[in-house]
Write a protein that holds these residues in place. Structure first.
Motif: not given
Length: 141
Positions: A34, A41, A43, A48-50
Motif C-alpha cells: 500500500q 505498509s 494489505l 481490511n486493515k493494512p
C-alpha cells in the motif's frame, strides 16, 4: 547460524528439543504493498486493515542495499537464461589487431541494488504471531 537458518528458526518456532515449548503457527499469505518504504505498509488478502512497518520484517533483497560481487565477461560465451540461450555479444576489442576473444573480470566490485518495493507490488508474506515477514515479490507467469 547463517541468515537463512535464523529466519527458519524464527519462522519455525522453538527447538523441538524444548519439551515445554509450544510450536509457533506459520501461514503463507499474499499481500499488496500500500505504501512503499520507508513507511512500508501492506494489505493482506482477505484482511481490511493494512499492516504498517511496526509489524513487518522484510527480506534484504527487497530493500536498497549493497553487495560485493565479481563481474566476469567473455566474448561470444553462451549463457543459459532459463527460457532461452543467448551469446554475450559485447565486443571490447574492435581496435585490436589480434582476433582473440576478450575475457576479463572485475573482482570485489560494490553493486548497489536500488529497486525497492513499490505501491501495488504483490508480495509473499509469512505470518507468525503478530509479525509478518515479507519474503519476496510474486508475479503471474
Amino acid at each position: 547460524m547463517n541468515g537463512f537458518q535464523k529466519l527458519a528458526h524464527v519462522l519455525g518456532g522453538p527447538n523441538k528439543s524444548d519439551a515445554n515449548s509450544v510450536p509457533k503457527e506459520m501461514r503463507l499469505e499474499l499481500a499488496t504493498v500500500q505504501t512503499p518504504p520507508p513507511n512500508l505498509s501492506i494489505l493482506i488478502d482477505g484482511i481490511n486493515k493494512p499492516f504498517g512497518k511496526d509489524f513487518l520484517m522484510i527480506a534484504e533483497h527487497l530493500t536498497r542495499h549493497s553487495r560485493i560481487v565479481t563481474i566476469a565477461h567473455e566474448e561470444q560465451k553462451e549463457r543459459n537464461l532459463g527460457d532461452k540461450t543467448e551469446k554475450d555479444l559485447l565486443d571490447t576489442d574492435d581496435d585490436s589487431p589480434s582476433p582473440e576473444l576478450t575475457k576479463f573480470s572485475y573482482n570485489f566490485v560494490e553493486l548497489k541494488y536500488e529497486d525497492v518495493l513499490k505501491k501495488g507490488d504483490r508480495v509473499l508474506v509469512a505470518s507468525v504471531g503478530s509479525r509478518y515477514y515479507i519474503i519476496d515479490r510474486v508475479v503471474r507467469p
